[in-house]
Design an enzyme around this catalytic site. Structure first.
Site, PDB file in Angstrom:
ATOM      1  CG  ASP A   1     -27.289 -42.587 101.920  1.00  0.00           C
ATOM      2  OD1 ASP A   1     -26.181 -43.165 101.952  1.00  0.00           O
ATOM      3  OD2 ASP A   1     -27.567 -41.613 102.649  1.00  0.00           O
ATOM      4  N   GLY A   2     -26.730 -46.101 101.505  1.00  0.00           N
ATOM      5  CA  GLY A   2     -26.516 -47.080 102.570  1.00  0.00           C
ATOM      6  C   GLY A   2     -26.379 -48.492 102.046  1.00  0.00           C
TER       7      GLY A   2
ATOM      8  CG  ASP B   1     -24.098 -39.156 105.231  1.00  0.00           C
ATOM      9  OD1 ASP B   1     -25.289 -39.091 104.861  1.00  0.00           O
ATOM     10  OD2 ASP B   1     -23.257 -39.894 104.705  1.00  0.00           O
TER      11      ASP B   1
ATOM     12  CG  HIS C   1     -24.050 -38.330 100.482  1.00  0.00           C
ATOM     13  ND1 HIS C   1     -25.318 -38.123  99.969  1.00  0.00           N
ATOM     14  CD2 HIS C   1     -24.249 -38.895 101.708  1.00  0.00           C
ATOM     15  CE1 HIS C   1     -26.217 -38.545 100.828  1.00  0.00           C
ATOM     16  NE2 HIS C   1     -25.603 -39.008 101.900  1.00  0.00           N
TER      17      HIS C   1
ATOM     18  CG  MET D   1     -29.740 -38.543 108.274  1.00  0.00           C
ATOM     19  SD  MET D   1     -28.380 -39.726 108.196  1.00  0.00           S
ATOM     20  CE  MET D   1     -27.121 -38.723 107.417  1.00  0.00           C
TER      21      MET D   1
ATOM     22  CG  HIS E   1     -28.687 -37.710 104.123  1.00  0.00           C
ATOM     23  ND1 HIS E   1     -28.348 -39.050 104.207  1.00  0.00           N
ATOM     24  CD2 HIS E   1     -29.952 -37.613 104.614  1.00  0.00           C
ATOM     25  CE1 HIS E   1     -29.357 -39.720 104.734  1.00  0.00           C
ATOM     26  NE2 HIS E   1     -30.337 -38.868 104.999  1.00  0.00           N
TER      27      HIS E   1
ATOM     28  CG  MET F   1     -32.447 -43.716 104.267  1.00  0.00           C
ATOM     29  SD  MET F   1     -30.903 -42.913 103.787  1.00  0.00           S
ATOM     30  CE  MET F   1     -29.698 -43.764 104.833  1.00  0.00           C
TER      31      MET F   1
ATOM     32  CG  MET G   1     -25.915 -38.302 111.056  1.00  0.00           C
ATOM     33  SD  MET G   1     -25.478 -39.986 111.512  1.00  0.00           S
ATOM     34  CE  MET G   1     -24.891 -40.602 109.930  1.00  0.00           C
TER      35      MET G   1
ATOM     36  CB  SER H   1     -20.980 -41.114 102.130  1.00  0.00           C
ATOM     37  OG  SER H   1     -21.052 -40.706 103.482  1.00  0.00           O
TER      38      SER H   1
HETATM   39  C1  DX5 Z   1     -26.136 -43.557 106.724  1.00  0.00           C
HETATM   40  C2  DX5 Z   1     -25.608 -42.423 105.842  1.00  0.00           C
HETATM   41  C3  DX5 Z   1     -24.955 -42.950 104.603  1.00  0.00           C
HETATM   42  C4  DX5 Z   1     -23.765 -43.805 104.878  1.00  0.00           C
HETATM   43  C5  DX5 Z   1     -23.309 -44.544 103.656  1.00  0.00           C
HETATM   44  O1  DX5 Z   1     -26.655 -43.064 107.883  1.00  0.00           O
HETATM   45  O2  DX5 Z   1     -26.655 -41.566 105.457  1.00  0.00           O
HETATM   46  O3  DX5 Z   1     -24.676 -41.919 103.677  1.00  0.00           O
HETATM   47  O4  DX5 Z   1     -22.695 -43.098 105.421  1.00  0.00           O
HETATM   48  O5  DX5 Z   1     -22.270 -45.390 104.018  1.00  0.00           O
HETATM   49  P1  DX5 Z   1     -22.144 -46.875 103.452  1.00  0.00           P
HETATM   50  O6  DX5 Z   1     -22.041 -46.734 101.955  1.00  0.00           O
HETATM   51  O7  DX5 Z   1     -20.908 -47.373 104.096  1.00  0.00           O
HETATM   52  O8  DX5 Z   1     -23.373 -47.622 103.862  1.00  0.00           O
HETATM   53 ZN    ZN Z   2     -26.431 -40.114 103.565  1.00  0.00          ZN
END
Ligand code: DX5
Ligand code: ZN
Length: 223
Positions: A177-178, A37, A35, A70, A68, A139, A39, A10
């Site tokens: 993920d997470g 992310d 990946h 969000m 991803h 998640m 947001m 990520s």
């Molecule tokens: C969470 C994200 C993840 C996150 C993963 O909101 O969607 O992709 O960054 O990070 P780790 O592996 O540190 O939980």
């Molecule tokens: Zn993610």
């Protein structure tokens, strides 16, 4: 039975001062995916980045770009991410009741479609969508930040989804993920995950990114 897994580092945990160098370091690990992310500060608390980061890095990478979203309104952005070079577009189950339509729209843009389920969304919700979607992403934390602690009940949820997919004869992949790290990876893989997103575990690994990917692969081979 020994398993193989796909690792999706990520970029949220990357060093944003030098993304080009980070991409090259990730390539050296042999990871298959990258990946991203994104947001929107509405579905999530924080704002990160949109498709421009994937677009900037696309000419530098031959890996699968795993985007991803969000977002409260992901559908407004599918086309932008597809144009930026996304291979997989993930949207959150919780933001719509038009899942099948969104999956179709993502496919029409030439991308693979994934539905993401938050820790408090029942896993059965995605059952009718399994024939359509390429990936379901579970998640292990609530979306928002990297480095959060893995929610232990996630393991049962992965196993349940695995059963649903296998019983229905679907080819849907399970991504997690997470919170995937040295303490949680074995359980996550054993429960049936195919693709692991790795943020803080990989980017903060004391022996470097390659050691983190190697650990995840060895763990899969050993379960
Ligand atoms: C969470 C994200 C993840 C996150 C993963 O909101 O969607 O992709 O960054 O990070 P780790 O592996 O540190 O939980
Ligand atoms: Zn993610």
């Amino acid at each position: 039975m020994p398993r193989t897994i796909i690792v999706s580092p990520s970029m949220l945990s990357a060093d944003f001062r030098c993304l080009e160098a980070e991409i090259h370091r990730l390539h050296e690990t042999g990871c298959e995916y990258i990946h991203f992310d994104s947001m929107d500060g509405h579905f999530t608390e924080q704002v990160t980045y949109g498709p421009m980061v994937a677009a900037a890095l696309r000419p530098l990478s031959d890996r699968i770009f795993d985007c991803h979203l969000m977002f409260t309104n992901p559908e407004k952005h599918f086309e932008h991410f597809a144009r930026a070079g996304a291979d997989v577009i993930h949207f959150q189950y919780e933001v719509t009741d038009r899942h099948a339509e969104y999956v179709r729209r993502i496919h029409d843009l030439g991308c693979r479609a994934s539905i993401v389920v938050n820790p408090d969304t029942p896993i059965e919700s995605v059952a009718p969508l399994l024939p359509e979607c390429d990936v379901v992403m579970i998640m292990g934390v609530f979306p928002g930040y990297s480095g959060q602690e893995f929610i232990p009940e996630t393991v049962e949820r992965i196993a349940h989804l695995r059963e649903m997919i296998d019983a229905g004869g679907h080819s849907t992949k399970i991504e997690v993920d997470g919170g995937v790290n040295e303490d949680t990876a074995a359980d996550v893989i054993r429960a049936g995950a195919d693709i692991l997103v790795s943020g803080s575990f990989l980017f903060k690994h004391p022996q470097g990114y390659g050691a983190a990917v190697e650990f995840l692969r060895r763990t899969a081979a050993a379960v």
